[in-house]
Write an enzyme that holds these catalytic residues in place. Structure first.
Site, mmCIF file in Angstrom:
data_model
loop_
_atom_site.group_PDB
_atom_site.id
_atom_site.type_symbol
_atom_site.label_atom_id
_atom_site.label_comp_id
_atom_site.label_asym_id
_atom_site.label_seq_id
_atom_site.Cartn_x
_atom_site.Cartn_y
_atom_site.Cartn_z
ATOM 1 N N TYR A 143 -40.393 39.622 4.320
ATOM 2 C CA TYR A 143 -40.204 39.341 2.712
ATOM 3 C C TYR A 143 -39.997 37.994 2.587
ATOM 4 O O TYR A 143 -39.077 37.519 3.376
ATOM 5 C CB TYR A 143 -38.936 40.350 2.255
ATOM 6 C CG TYR A 143 -38.602 40.172 0.630
ATOM 7 C CD1 TYR A 143 -37.586 39.349 0.431
ATOM 8 C CD2 TYR A 143 -39.371 40.408 -0.246
ATOM 9 C CE1 TYR A 143 -37.171 39.232 -0.964
ATOM 10 C CE2 TYR A 143 -39.051 40.384 -1.634
ATOM 11 C CZ TYR A 143 -38.120 39.752 -1.869
ATOM 12 O OH TYR A 143 -37.800 39.392 -3.179
ATOM 13 N N ASP A 238 -40.168 31.068 7.445
ATOM 14 C CA ASP A 238 -39.199 31.401 6.448
ATOM 15 C C ASP A 238 -37.722 31.467 7.060
ATOM 16 O O ASP A 238 -37.522 32.557 7.727
ATOM 17 C CB ASP A 238 -39.680 32.546 5.778
ATOM 18 C CG ASP A 238 -38.694 32.785 4.483
ATOM 19 O OD1 ASP A 238 -39.172 33.803 3.673
ATOM 20 O OD2 ASP A 238 -37.479 32.470 4.539
ATOM 21 N N LYS A 266 -29.941 30.220 1.012
ATOM 22 C CA LYS A 266 -28.620 30.830 1.385
ATOM 23 C C LYS A 266 -27.189 30.067 1.752
ATOM 24 O O LYS A 266 -26.362 29.815 0.884
ATOM 25 C CB LYS A 266 -28.918 32.183 2.269
ATOM 26 C CG LYS A 266 -29.828 33.040 1.607
ATOM 27 C CD LYS A 266 -30.153 34.237 2.229
ATOM 28 C CE LYS A 266 -31.288 35.103 1.804
ATOM 29 N NZ LYS A 266 -30.753 36.272 0.839
#
Ligand code: KE4
Length: 423
Positions: A143, A238, A266
């Protein structure tokens, strides 16, 4: 007497789709209703009805120091006193860029954005603009945020809610994305044999953590690097979740594979909205205003998010947080393995990230992860939640430890998970 969380959820559903601002929060796959949070501190969150939980979601990765660390709160408070947003370059943007490039050597230039989705979306557009090619390779179950081109056999909430291929993505666009099984280098080689000179980039979570958590097999990432080199294709890591968590320089520091571009987020926002993407200078210099690839953002480089992220990174370095997280993770793993021995369960951990699959192993890719017994996971999830431990509300998510977790928290968790597995 209905709980306050229930009342809030009923009100939320009247005005917010599904009652949530991000689908995975809705508890749809595990059943029941989400609790509403009132506050968080350290490794604990407190709901609006006063119940406390030991939290292993950690707002999906940013809370690496635990919730509301004093150093981050103070940094945000101080930054807020100078203004909330400027739309004008500010000194923290220079400090953050220099810090990211120091910690992640493959990143020679970097641009801040406001989410992981923006980071990966910008990497894809930049790779296409730099190579002049259109095709993208991704991996099933990975994802990368809700980017049109990457909502193809996607993980996380898309997988949890049974829609790995989202409606609303034009078929012509989705057709440019090839989704392959993770850890299958032959499949990647075959895709290059077929489309080689049309493939702009491979984008991969080097440690896929959106279908639970499984690891790259020896040689897989190295193989991707070699195939990209042989076809002038860009390799994009990623590391929105793994960056600054598995090591100061992310997983690429541990595996030694150097990507051309990296998506980040994050941890570097300390809990405030943030993302970043960066990599080879010759590629990044194709970005506007220097080059032809446009990318922009009103709040990119926001002073509060950067103050929070820099304070968090400084504290991690000061405490050698990554060593402490590895020790905590090893203790957590030892406790879990003792609890699950003899059961048809598979536990994966790397650093402070983990997943307990309700299936026998091996779990090497999405197809293996999908063998999990979701009903059993759901019973376990709720038994733990009722007893005060909050794991991610989906079999297809990772769990996170933080420097806010202690040995006592792990012991308490172990007692609760042991009892939950008896049910
Ligand atoms: P955001 O756009 O949600 O900030 O980041 C997207 C993203 C990109 N890349 C990776 C590897 C990610 O894990 C994510 C987002 N992570 C999920 C948790 N699996 C966010 C949780 C949610 O969607 O609410």
């Amino acid at each position: 007497m209905p709980s306050r969380s229930h009342e809030l959820f009923e009100a939320a559903k009247r005005r917010i789709p599904g009652g949530v601002n991000s689908p995975v929060r809705a508890f749809r796959s595990v059943g029941g209703e989400p609790f509403f949070i009132e506050s968080a501190s350290g490794c604990r969150v407190r709901d609006v009805d006063g119940k406390e939980y030991i939290d292993y979601v950690g707002t999906w990765g940013p809370a690496i120091l635990g919730h509301a660390p004093a150093v981050v709160i103070e940094a945000v408070r101080e930054a807020a006193g100078c203004g909330l947003s400027f739309g004008i370059p500010n000194p923290l943007e220079v400090e953050m860029a220099e810090t990211i490039c120091r910690l992640v050597p493959s990143v020679e230039r970097v641009r801040m954005v406001n989410s992981g989705t923006e980071a990966t979306m910008s990497c894809i557009r930049l790779a296409r603009g730099f190579t002049g090619r259109d095709r993208i390779i991704k991996f099933e179950g990975c994802y990368h945020g809700h980017v049109d081109s990457l909502l193809v056999k996607a993980g996380s909430g898309a997988l949890t809610h049974g829609r790995p291929d989202s409606a609303g993505v034009p078929a012509a666009l989705a057709a440019l994305t090839v989704a392959l099984p993770f850890n299958d280098l032959d499949a990647v080689a075959a895709a290059f044999a077929r489309d080689g000179r049309e493939i702009a980039a491979i984008i991969v979570e080097p440690v896929p953590a959106n279908a639970g958590l499984y690891l790259p097999e020896p040689g897989f990432l190295e193989g991707l690097r070699a195939l990209c080199d042989a076809h002038d294709t860009l390799l994009i890591f990623d590391e929105v979740m793994t960056g600054f968590r598995l090591a100061p320089g992310g997983y690429q520091e541990l595996c030694g594979v150097r990507p051309d571009l990296t998506a980040l987020g994050k941890v570097i926002g300390g809990g405030l909205p943030v993302g970043a993407f960066g990599g080879r200078a010759d590629i990044m210099d194709h970005l506007s205003p220097d080059g032809p690839v446009y990318q922009a953002g009103t709040l990119s480089g926001n002073p509060l998010a950067l103050a929070a992220g820099l304070a968090q990174l400084r504290e991690l370095e000061r405490r050698d947080g990554w060593e402490a997280l590895e020790a905590l993770g090893a203790a957590f793993e030892a406790a879990v393995r003792e609890t699950i021995s003899g059961r048809p369960l598979t536990f994966h951990r790397i650093g402070s990230m983990f997943c307990l699959y309700f299936t026998e192993g091996p779990v090497r890719n999405l197809a293996d992860a999908l063998r999990s017994d979701r009903a059993a996971f759901n019973r376990y999830f709720h038994a733990c939640l009722d007893a005060g431990v909050y794991f991610a509300p989906s079999q297809f998510e990772a769990g996170f430890l933080s420097l806010g977790h202690t040995a006592d928290d792990i012991a308490a968790t172990n007692r609760i998970t042991r009892a939950a597995l008896q049910e």
